[in-house]
Every structure is written in C-alpha cells, then in structure tokens.
Write an enzyme that holds these catalytic residues in place. Structure first.
Site, PDB file in Angstrom:
ATOM      1  N   ASP A  14      15.239  10.386  -9.812  1.00  0.00           N
ATOM      2  CA  ASP A  14      14.068   9.852 -10.494  1.00  0.00           C
ATOM      3  C   ASP A  14      14.475   9.704 -11.963  1.00  0.00           C
ATOM      4  OD1 ASP A  14      11.620   8.927 -11.264  1.00  0.00           O
ATOM      5  OD2 ASP A  14      10.457  10.540 -10.335  1.00  0.00           O
TER       6      ASP A  14
HETATM    7  C1  BGC Z   1       8.554   7.767 -11.516  1.00  0.00           C
HETATM    8  C2  BGC Z   1       9.131   6.992 -10.361  1.00  0.00           C
HETATM    9  C3  BGC Z   1       9.495   5.604 -10.805  1.00  0.00           C
HETATM   10  C4  BGC Z   1      10.460   5.688 -11.965  1.00  0.00           C
HETATM   11  C5  BGC Z   1      10.864   4.328 -12.509  1.00  0.00           C
HETATM   12  C6  BGC Z   1       9.424   7.710 -12.761  1.00  0.00           C
HETATM   13  O1  BGC Z   1       8.748   8.219 -13.851  1.00  0.00           O
HETATM   14  O2  BGC Z   1       8.353   9.112 -11.149  1.00  0.00           O
HETATM   15  O3  BGC Z   1       8.219   6.955  -9.309  1.00  0.00           O
HETATM   16  O4  BGC Z   1      10.018   4.867  -9.758  1.00  0.00           O
HETATM   17  O5  BGC Z   1       9.836   6.396 -13.026  1.00  0.00           O
HETATM   18  O6  BGC Z   1       9.824   3.716 -13.161  1.00  0.00           O
END
Ligand code: BGC
Length: 757
Positions: free
Chosen positions: A230
């Site tokens: 993530d």
């Molecule tokens: C989120 C993810 C997301 C990623 C990219 C993170 O803060 O938890 O779900 O895909 O950012 O935007």
C-alpha cells in the site's frame, strides 16, 4: 511471453533493485536499454481515479473525468456475482482505454465494526460473501487483460492508526474471518497483484511478513502475481524483499533501492530473492503490454446507464409497512432533504472519482408531481427552523413524503474512523418532524455503513441506497416508483446501537495494539450466538413481490468430508410482480468441540422470477462448508457429526432446515498426557479401548475380592463411574495418585494412548 529469467539475468543489481519500487506515484520503473516499459496503476476500486500529472493519493489533485460505479458497500448487497462481474468488465475496458495495467481494487477487508471509515469501500462482515463478490469482480476486470490488486492484505479493519497499529488476532480468527475473502479470490480468480496493508499483524508489518506474503499467499493459496505495498506501507524494505513484497509503491526516491543493493552486497539479502521479485513484476508488466488495447472504446454514457442499473439492483428495501412503496406516479410526492438534489454517492479518499456527470433523484423524477424542500445542509451539518418548517409544509401538502438522508461526506472517509453510529442530529430531527406531519413517510438512506435509526417506528418505509455511484438518483427513482423491484439484501447486520457490536469493547485498540478479542464472532455470527435483537439482520431485504422457499433436498444424508453434497431448493414468486430473490444457505455445526457460530453463510444465488414462476437453485457444499480452522494441525478440519443446513431469505428468515452427517477422514494427532481428563479420553473411541482394560486391571488389583470381578464386569462398572459428572473431569494422573502406579507402566499407557490409527 519473453524469457523473464534471461531478461533478469541481463539486469544490473541497481536496475533490479530499482524495479522493486515505483518510478513515481503511479508507475513502475522502466529499464529502457532492455526494453522494459513503465506501466501505470491507478485507483480503484469502483471506477478510475487516474491522475496524469502531479499525482497524490488522497484525491486532492483532480483526476480524469470518469464513471463512478456503486461502491462495494452497495454492490455486495446485490448478492449478484454476474452483475459485479460485468461491472468489472466495464472497469477493465476503461483501464484498457486509459492504458492502465492494474486497477487498485477490489478492497475486501471485513467490516469488523460499523465505525471503520472505509467500510463503504469494503464488501461485507461475511468472508464468504466478500470473497465470492471479489472473485467475480476480479474475473470481470481481468477478462479485459488488465490486472487487479486485491487489497488490503490483511486484517486492515480500522483507519485509526492504520499505519502503525497491530491487528492482534489468533490463527483461527484470521483463517476463518479475515483471510477467506483473499483466499477465495486468489484460488478462484488469480488476481494479477495483491496489495499488502499498512498495519502489522500480531506485531509484524504486513509488508515484511513472510508467513503472510509467502507461506500463506503463495505456497498455500498458489498466488502467481506480484505483491505491491500500500502507498507508504514499507517500513524495512530489505525485510520486505525477503518476505515476498515485490514492489514498493510509490517511489522511495531511490533510498530503499540503495538499501536493497547494499544488503545484497553485504551478503544480508540473497540476490536470488531480488531476482524473484523482478520476475514476478515483469511477468505482469509484459502480460499487460503484450495484450494492451488502447483503442478499446470507453463509452461513458453507456457506463452511466449501466451504473444506474447496478445501483438499482443493490438497493435494500429495509422496511415497507402496509406496502407504501412502490409509489404511484400520479400522486403528489414531496422530496425532502438535500441528498435528493445532491446525492451522496461515493466516499472520500483514494477511491474518490471525478465523475463525468451525476444524476440526482430530483432530476430523475422530472415530469412527476414532485415538490422539493432542502431540509438540511449537509455541508454545514445543520437544519434551521426555517428549513424544517418548509419541509413540514411540503410533507403536509403531499400524499407521501420521501426524506433523503444519510451521512455527509465528512462523516466517513479513508484515513479516519467514525466515533459513533449516529446520523447527523439535524437529519434525525428533520425525519421526526416530517413523519409527524405526514404518516406516509419514506426514508432513503445514502451512507456507506450502518446508522442508528431512532425514528424507525415513526416512518413507514426505509430504502437503503448506500453509496450508489454517480447515477444513484436515477436508480432511487426507479425503485421508489416500482420500475425496478428492489432485490438487494444486507451484506452486514444493522445493530440497534453501536454498543451491541461485538468489537465495541476493543475496536481501535490501546495505542498501537488492537486485539480482536471477539474472535470469529463478527457480525451475525455474534448476534445469532447471543440471540440478540438487531435493527436489521444480515441478508435481510424486502421486495415488492413475495417469495416462497420449499422442497429442500439433499443429495445425501451422510457424507465423508472428502465428498460433496448438493442441496436443492425451489424458490417461487408468489406475488404479482417480477422480482429477484436471493436464496441464502447457511451451515451450522450442531455440536462441536470448538466454540462455533450458530450458522455461517456457505452459498447464495440470485434468482429472477416472474409472478407464479418457480426455479430450482442448487448449491454444492464441500469440506470447507463444514470445517473450522484447527490450530493443532494448522489446517481446516471437520468434526464428525450432524450439521444443519438452513435455506431462506435472510440470516433470520430461514424456513427450510435439514441435517447432514459429515464424517471426518482425518485423524487428529493424539496428545494425551497425565493431565488429560477422563471425559476427553472416553469421547475418543480409540483411547477408550486402550484405557478400559487397563482400568479394569487396576480395579482388580485394588479389590481382588470384589464379587463379580471379571474384566467385563469391571469394565462395565467403570463405564458407569465414568458417566458420573464428577469423574468426567478427573485427570489421568488422578488414578495414579490414589493407587501409586508403576512409572514404566504409565509411560507405556501414554504411548499407547497417543498412537495414531
Ligand atoms: C490506499 C489504497 C490506495 C492507495 C493508492 C492508499 O492510501 O490505502 O487503497 O489504493 O493509497 O491511492
């Protein structure tokens, strides 16, 4: 496909380490001299949030205009695998059009508490439902040769301290509740990528957890793609490589690339592990590149219409007293509440989509006899006396008053949790005032997670529209006026109050530690075990027609755990309208050693039926439907015995019930000690067979003159003694402490007791 091993062999260590982290916010790194292109990934999950320029992941910079489909809180309620599969296909097409290799979704974390700020993005409190819907979505997207990234692996069930908190749960809880949505998806749909979560699990960050990313995900479930972090979830990059984290996202500015190089040079990290990460990343890069089709059309208008159709299939009719709904198009209706004009249709954070257009209920109802009163301001979170007075006036003048209410944007979002389950006080006040003014009041809800409904007894109907995507207004009007018969069912329980929720005492944790003390008793598994009243149970959903469930048939009454059993049921539309039923099948272990839920969802099917029509629905159950996670053998296990099979329209409306006996073919290891108690020994036929002659012999030694002192008589007498409750809990050592006992003989006995077979 290229020979990836040969390609990796041509890369320098620096190039390889570089490939293991992003170029920027959204791209993988290219290696131009070797023809390795950069590929782009993008949020997800219910539409595209593609940022071309200065990317940021919190949705502050605008992304391209796209189509916002219903969020997972809504699509799960459709219980319709085919439908969500088609939504996946549409998203896959838009990815191809926009040259995206991977869409960052689906998000499948379990709704442990109604408070999680991201519940709107997640499917369910039930792992089976979440897994099946997720697998269908993945298959849909990937049928377009675009990857998905199932997220957030794993046990990421709160936003509070999401980057530091440790989700501390026992093995069984993780396996039975928090893993299966991922497991089902990997086994059935093989997502191209998996996104590991921010949090730690039992103290170890998901991004550097070899058990999670390698042993479970790859070795057990057979995941073949790459794992990405993530955004910002990496703590120790070198540990991450060793654990099986292939790609760090976004870019680490070269810092972590250098750490990987250093670790290899110092002999602290095996270069082969870096090679493996590269092979996995390249495999997906080329899988996409070799089939990319940027000429794929992206018909946004058609997708808008499709989004409305999906939303209308997701809405859950929670209450409909005296069949107030559907409304009559000829009647004067008051639409009250700002959401009628400006619907809340998506949540905040990384999934936020820059919708190319939206349709409100007011727009969709043009041409009908509608009056409108704003009722409240969602942004200011207030309802002035004038607003309420105007709403009451409109309600009084209309045959039916429909209040559009729910949670404003600021109430639920990625990045923080809710602090309670209440709707804004101003909206509750408005609903009560309108209901007092007009006995025919309907509430339409726009929210991503359950709310308390203090006014439930005062309104006649409630339609849960969830966060239904950009065309939600159109769908709401279709359902309200009966153009579409509602067929959604709750993918989560609505407790009466927050304090009823099983995680209430522990949710959020203490500091960075969140203990999952309720164990497997999440959602209905808890409410049913405690036989508690809920506001609306898991699986609940009304229709404008009626359905009857009949004729439950099992292919066998007794099976082995290596067999399958098929369960067939007839569903009949007994009303006057076309409608869709959701047949739900639950399994429960009648008696079990582990403490288990009363029932668990193990099958569901959506069935379309004309008035008077009947259809048979067949479910196939295999070992997993009956099994629990046994921590002694670290595997699924079925305890021999009777299991209930219940079928019906919700977890609390199960008119059909049958029993099937399942016999285990797996022998659990025996681990008897002197502390083992008689009750357990006697419950095991093999242990009993060993113990009885031994006890009889002892009895004879102690009282050689006893009258009927044959071995058989002694055995019988002992059996009778054993049935005394007091004896049940006597440990084996107890008999020796009374009668001494030769240590050699005791050892021999234990050895015999523990022999397999
Ligand atoms: C989120 C993810 C997301 C990623 C990219 C993170 O803060 O938890 O779900 O895909 O950012 O935007």
């Amino acid at each position: 496909m290229k020979d990836l091993k040969a390609l990796v062999a041509q890369m320098t260590l620096e190039e390889k380490a570089g490939l293991c982290s992003g170029l920027d916010f959204w791209h993988t790194k290219p290696v131009e001299r070797l023809g390795i292109p950069a590929t782009m990934v993008s949020d997800g999950p219910h539409g595209l949030r593609k940022q071309d320029e200065e990317g940021d992941h919190l949705g502050i910079n605008d992304s391209i205009k796209a189509v916002c489909f219903p969020a997972a809180c809504a699509t799960a309620a459709s219980f319709d695998k085919e439908l969500i599969g088609k939504m996946g296909e549409a998203i896959g097409d838009s990815c191809q059009h926009e040259k995206l290799s991977v869409v960052l979704g689906p998000a499948v974390n379990i709704k442990r508490s109604p408070l999680c700020g991201r519940n709107f993005e997640y499917f369910s409190e039930d792992p089976y439902l979440a897994g099946k819907m997720s697998a269908a979505y993945i298959k849909g997207v990937q049928s377009r040769n675009v990857g998905t990234s199932i997220k957030h692996f794993a046990a990421n069930n709160q936003e509070h301290r999401r980057m530091s908190s440790s989700s501390d749960a026992d093995e069984r809880t993780l396996r039975e509740i928090y893993f299966p949505a991922f497991e089902i998806s990997v086994k059935e749909a093989q997502p191209w990528t998996v996104m590991c979560s921010y949090n730690r699990i039992n103290g170890v960050y998901a991004s550097e957890n070899p058990w999670l990313l390698t042993d479970v995900l790859r070795k057990e479930w057979g995941f073949e793609g790459y794992v990405m972090s993530d955004w910002g979830a990496v703590s120790d990059r070198v540990k991450g490589v060793a654990a099986g984290l292939d790609l760090e996202m976004p870019s680490s500015g070269g810092v972590n690339d250098r750490k990987i190089v250093e670790a290899v040079k110092k002999g602290e990290l095996d270069e082969k592990l870096v090679d493996l990460c590269c092979e996995r990343i390249l495999n997906i890069i080329f899988r996409y590149r070799e089939t990319m089709k940027p000429e794929t059309p992206w018909d946004k208008e058609a997708q808008h219409a499709f989004s409305s159709q999906i939303a209308s299939e997701c809405m859950v009719l929670l209450k409909n007293e005296g069949e107030l709904l559907p409304l009559n198009k000829a009647d004067a209706i008051a639409f009250i509440g700002e959401f009628a004009e400006k619907p809340r249709f998506q949540g905040g954070g990384s999934s936020h989509i820059n919708s190319f257009k939206t349709t409100s209920a007011l727009e969709a109802a043009k041409g009908l006899k509608i009056t409108y009163a704003q009722g409240y301001s969602a942004e200011k979170d207030e309802a002035t006396d004038e607003m309420i007075a105007e709403a009451v006036k409109a309600a009084k003048a209309a045959k039916v008053a429909v209040v559009f209410a729910g949670l404003p944007d600021s109430y639920e979002s990625e990045g923080y949790d809710r602090s309670d389950m209440a709707m804004p006080a101003c909206q509750n006040r408005l609903i009560e005032a309108v209901a007092a003014a007009n006995p025919n009041t309907v509430v339409v809800l726009h929210n991503g997670s359950p709310v308390e409904m203090p006014w439930i007894g005062q309104v006649r109907a409630v339609l849960e529209a969830y966060l239904g995507g950009q065309a939600v207004g159109d769908a709401v009007v279709k359902v309200l006026f009966g153009d579409v018969n509602p067929s959604g069912h709750l993918a989560e329980s609505f407790p009466i109050k927050l304090q009823d929720n099983p995680s209430y005492l522990y949710y959020g944790g203490e500091g960075n530690r969140t203990e999952y003390r309720e164990g497997v008793f999440v959602g209905y598994r808890y409410y049913d075990k405690k036989d508690m009243d809920v506001l609306f149970p898991f699986g609940h959903g009304l229709s404008y027609t009626t359905f009857e469930y009949s004729n439950l048939r099992l292919s066998a009454k007794e099976i082995k755990d290596t067999d399958t059993v098929t369960v067939t049921v007839t569903v009949t539309n007994t009303g006057k309208r076309f409608g869709k039923a959701v047949a739900q099948l639950y399994v429960g272990d009648k008696e079990s050693t582990p403490i288990r839920p009363v029932r668990e969802l193990k099958g569901f099917e959506k069935v379309a039926l004309n008035p008077g029509e009947s259809k048979d629905v067949t479910f196939t159950l295999c070992k997993r439907a009956f099994a629990y996670w046994n921590e002694a053998i670290h595997d699924w296990h079925v305890e021999t015995g009777d299991f209930t099979i219940e079928v019906g329209a919700s977890s609390r409306d199960l008119p059909l019930k049958e029993t099937v006996k399942v016999e285990s073919t797996v022998e659990l290891p025996r681990r008897y000690t002197l502390d083992s108690i008689f009750m357990d020994l006697m419950a095991d036929p093999k242990a009993k067979a060993v113990l009885m002659p031994f006890l009889a012999k002892m009895r004879k030694t102690f009282s050689p003159d006893a009258e009927e002192n044959t071995t058989e008589a002694a055995q019988e007498a002992i059996s009778e003694d054993m049935s005394l409750a007091m004896m049940n809990y006597m440990p084996l050592r107890g008999i020796f402490s009374f009668g001494g006992g030769d240590p050699k003989m005791i050892d021999a006995l234990l050895e015999k007791l523990n022999q397999p077979g």
